[in-house]
Design an enzyme around this catalytic site. Structure first.
Site, PDB file in Angstrom:
ATOM      1  N   ASP A  51     -11.456  -6.661   8.653  1.00 40.69           N
ATOM      2  CA  ASP A  51     -12.074  -7.715   9.488  1.00 40.69           C
ATOM      3  C   ASP A  51     -10.955  -8.042  10.478  1.00 40.69           C
ATOM      4  O   ASP A  51      -9.622  -7.569  10.429  1.00 40.69           O
ATOM      5  CB  ASP A  51     -12.500  -8.722   8.694  1.00 40.69           C
ATOM      6  CG  ASP A  51     -11.306  -9.944   7.916  1.00 40.69           C
ATOM      7  OD1 ASP A  51     -10.087  -9.461   7.937  1.00 40.69           O
ATOM      8  OD2 ASP A  51     -11.729 -10.596   7.189  1.00 40.69           O
ATOM      9  N   HIS A  52     -11.307  -9.272  11.054  1.00 35.41           N
ATOM     10  CA  HIS A  52     -10.283  -9.820  12.252  1.00 35.41           C
ATOM     11  C   HIS A  52      -8.795 -10.268  11.417  1.00 35.41           C
ATOM     12  O   HIS A  52      -7.845 -10.309  12.123  1.00 35.41           O
ATOM     13  CB  HIS A  52     -10.924 -11.102  12.938  1.00 35.41           C
ATOM     14  CG  HIS A  52     -11.229 -12.121  11.654  1.00 35.41           C
ATOM     15  ND1 HIS A  52     -12.405 -11.805  11.183  1.00 35.41           N
ATOM     16  CD2 HIS A  52     -10.936 -13.311  11.433  1.00 35.41           C
ATOM     17  CE1 HIS A  52     -12.686 -12.935  10.163  1.00 35.41           C
ATOM     18  NE2 HIS A  52     -11.733 -13.885  10.463  1.00 35.41           N
TER      19      HIS A  52
ATOM     20  N   ARG B 152      -4.222   9.099 -21.339  1.00 29.80           N
ATOM     21  CA  ARG B 152      -4.775   7.741 -21.851  1.00 29.80           C
ATOM     22  C   ARG B 152      -5.513   6.802 -20.908  1.00 29.80           C
ATOM     23  O   ARG B 152      -6.333   6.086 -21.198  1.00 29.80           O
ATOM     24  CB  ARG B 152      -3.531   7.025 -22.637  1.00 29.80           C
ATOM     25  CG  ARG B 152      -2.380   6.472 -21.498  1.00 29.80           C
ATOM     26  CD  ARG B 152      -1.150   5.874 -22.410  1.00 29.80           C
ATOM     27  NE  ARG B 152      -0.228   5.123 -21.484  1.00 29.80           N
ATOM     28  CZ  ARG B 152       0.442   5.846 -20.690  1.00 29.80           C
ATOM     29  NH1 ARG B 152       0.578   6.962 -20.533  1.00 29.80           N
ATOM     30  NH2 ARG B 152       1.272   4.794 -20.007  1.00 29.80           N
ATOM     31  N   HIS B 153      -4.984   7.023 -19.635  1.00 35.17           N
ATOM     32  CA  HIS B 153      -5.435   6.318 -18.488  1.00 35.17           C
ATOM     33  C   HIS B 153      -6.998   6.668 -18.344  1.00 35.17           C
ATOM     34  O   HIS B 153      -7.871   5.687 -17.793  1.00 35.17           O
ATOM     35  CB  HIS B 153      -4.917   6.445 -17.281  1.00 35.17           C
ATOM     36  CG  HIS B 153      -3.252   6.094 -17.633  1.00 35.17           C
ATOM     37  ND1 HIS B 153      -3.175   4.701 -17.902  1.00 35.17           N
ATOM     38  CD2 HIS B 153      -2.401   6.674 -17.512  1.00 35.17           C
ATOM     39  CE1 HIS B 153      -1.772   4.621 -18.091  1.00 35.17           C
ATOM     40  NE2 HIS B 153      -1.141   5.984 -17.553  1.00 35.17           N
TER      41      HIS B 153
ATOM     42  N   CYS C  82      -8.164  -7.323   4.986  1.00 32.26           N
ATOM     43  CA  CYS C  82      -8.655  -8.332   5.788  1.00 32.26           C
ATOM     44  C   CYS C  82      -7.451  -9.176   5.631  1.00 32.26           C
ATOM     45  O   CYS C  82      -6.245  -8.806   5.692  1.00 32.26           O
ATOM     46  CB  CYS C  82      -9.755  -8.973   4.741  1.00 32.26           C
ATOM     47  SG  CYS C  82      -9.404  -9.390   3.120  1.00 32.26           S
ATOM     48  N   GLY C  83      -7.561 -10.783   5.561  1.00 26.42           N
ATOM     49  CA  GLY C  83      -6.339 -11.688   5.657  1.00 26.42           C
ATOM     50  C   GLY C  83      -5.688 -11.414   4.405  1.00 26.42           C
ATOM     51  O   GLY C  83      -4.314 -11.198   4.625  1.00 26.42           O
ATOM     52  N   THR C  84      -6.178 -11.474   3.288  1.00 22.46           N
ATOM     53  CA  THR C  84      -5.449 -11.284   2.120  1.00 22.46           C
ATOM     54  C   THR C  84      -5.558  -9.905   1.270  1.00 22.46           C
ATOM     55  O   THR C  84      -4.822  -9.598   0.502  1.00 22.46           O
ATOM     56  CB  THR C  84      -5.705 -12.334   0.859  1.00 22.46           C
ATOM     57  OG1 THR C  84      -7.325 -12.092   0.834  1.00 22.46           O
ATOM     58  CG2 THR C  84      -5.519 -13.831   1.762  1.00 22.46           C
TER      59      THR C  84
ATOM     60  N   ARG D 184      -2.194 -10.973   6.659  1.00 20.77           N
ATOM     61  CA  ARG D 184      -1.431 -12.357   6.616  1.00 20.77           C
ATOM     62  C   ARG D 184      -0.601 -12.469   5.199  1.00 20.77           C
ATOM     63  O   ARG D 184       0.037 -13.359   5.010  1.00 20.77           O
ATOM     64  CB  ARG D 184      -2.683 -13.420   6.443  1.00 20.77           C
ATOM     65  CG  ARG D 184      -3.654 -13.499   7.575  1.00 20.77           C
ATOM     66  CD  ARG D 184      -4.692 -14.652   7.383  1.00 20.77           C
ATOM     67  NE  ARG D 184      -5.535 -14.370   8.581  1.00 20.77           N
ATOM     68  CZ  ARG D 184      -6.861 -14.734   8.646  1.00 20.77           C
ATOM     69  NH1 ARG D 184      -7.374 -15.382   7.549  1.00 20.77           N
ATOM     70  NH2 ARG D 184      -7.400 -14.548   9.660  1.00 20.77           N
TER      71      ARG D 184
ATOM     72  N   HIS E 275      -2.204   5.005 -12.688  1.00 22.99           N
ATOM     73  CA  HIS E 275      -3.031   4.740 -13.745  1.00 22.99           C
ATOM     74  C   HIS E 275      -4.425   4.351 -13.352  1.00 22.99           C
ATOM     75  O   HIS E 275      -5.180   4.418 -14.202  1.00 22.99           O
ATOM     76  CB  HIS E 275      -2.223   3.277 -14.351  1.00 22.99           C
ATOM     77  CG  HIS E 275      -0.832   3.624 -14.860  1.00 22.99           C
ATOM     78  ND1 HIS E 275      -0.027   2.715 -15.691  1.00 22.99           N
ATOM     79  CD2 HIS E 275      -0.163   4.762 -14.875  1.00 22.99           C
ATOM     80  CE1 HIS E 275       1.043   3.160 -16.152  1.00 22.99           C
ATOM     81  NE2 HIS E 275       1.084   4.682 -15.730  1.00 22.99           N
ATOM     82  N   ASN E 276      -4.661   3.731 -12.407  1.00 15.58           N
ATOM     83  CA  ASN E 276      -5.984   3.249 -12.212  1.00 15.58           C
ATOM     84  C   ASN E 276      -6.781   4.361 -11.382  1.00 15.58           C
ATOM     85  O   ASN E 276      -8.145   4.023 -11.091  1.00 15.58           O
ATOM     86  CB  ASN E 276      -6.321   1.865 -11.364  1.00 15.58           C
ATOM     87  CG  ASN E 276      -5.225   0.890 -12.086  1.00 15.58           C
ATOM     88  OD1 ASN E 276      -4.621   0.276 -11.139  1.00 15.58           O
ATOM     89  ND2 ASN E 276      -5.263   0.614 -13.412  1.00 15.58           N
TER      90      ASN E 276
HETATM   91  C1  RB5 Z   1     -11.139 -14.465   7.202  1.00 12.13           C
HETATM   92  O1  RB5 Z   1     -10.594 -15.636   7.668  1.00 12.13           O
HETATM   93  C2  RB5 Z   1     -10.314 -14.342   5.902  1.00 12.13           C
HETATM   94  O2  RB5 Z   1     -11.267 -15.096   4.773  1.00 12.13           O
HETATM   95  C3  RB5 Z   1     -10.498 -12.986   5.251  1.00 12.13           C
HETATM   96  O3  RB5 Z   1      -9.755 -12.068   6.274  1.00 12.13           O
HETATM   97  C4  RB5 Z   1      -9.875 -12.740   4.030  1.00 12.13           C
HETATM   98  O4  RB5 Z   1      -8.704 -13.063   3.660  1.00 12.13           O
HETATM   99  C5  RB5 Z   1     -10.728 -12.953   3.026  1.00 12.13           C
HETATM  100  O5  RB5 Z   1     -10.356 -12.655   1.598  1.00 12.13           O
END
Ligand code: RB5
Length: 150
Positions: free
Chosen positions: A9-10, A133-134, A66-68, A110, A99-100
């Site tokens: 996303d942005h 085992r995984h 995405c942001g996080t 961010r 493992h996963n």
């Molecule tokens: C967008 O602002 C933000 O919420 C998105 O990129 C993300 O971090 C959500 O988990």
């Protein structure tokens, strides 16, 4: 891994050029599912596109941003067969393959820098699933999917 789906996303687009360059340097074919500019968009759209490409076999694996990394990974994990892991460092990236057997990693624009994203992508791409085992635990995850997903 050869054909890798990418989507963002942005909030994650700041990482995408570096991630694509790292994947191509590793010899991967990259399929870019967008977004393509910094206009505000909804991350579930891109989480779904990449997850469907991986779950269907169109692509071997995926990288989401995405942001996080959190919202887009939650979205992708709603698709049966997807194991999308938020990774913020090289150790997590390597371990989530070993493992996963994570078939998607999710990164935060961010949270980490483009250079860190490249190191993370390389670690995940080059690591190998250990099985053993995984596999029993991945089978248990599949059992949960089969219980609750259509
Ligand atoms: C967008 O602002 C933000 O919420 C998105 O990129 C993300 O971090 C959500 O988990």
């Amino acid at each position: 891994m050869k054909k890798i789906a990418v989507g963002c996303d942005h909030g994650g687009i700041v990482l995408k050029p570096a991630v694509v360059a790292a994947l191509e340097a590793l010899g991967a074919e990259v399929v870019d599912f967008g977004t393509y500019d910094e206009s505000s968009v909804d991350y579930p759209v891109y989480g779904l596109k990449v997850a469907e490409a991986v779950a269907s076999g169109e692509c071997d694996a995926g990288v989401l941003m995405c942001g996080t990394g959190i919202g887009i990974s939650i979205s992708a994990n709603k698709v049966k067969g997807i194991r999308a892991a938020v990774t913020t460092n090289v150790f997590m990236a390597e371990m989530t393959k070993r493992h996963n057997n994570a078939n998607i990693i999710a990164l935060g624009g961010r949270v980490i820098t483009p250079e860190e994203a490249q190191d993370i992508v390389k670690a995940w791409y080059n690591a190998e699933y250990e099985g053993g085992r995984h596999q029993k635990r991945l089978d248990m995850i599949a059992d949960i999917e089969n219980k609750y997903f259509k």
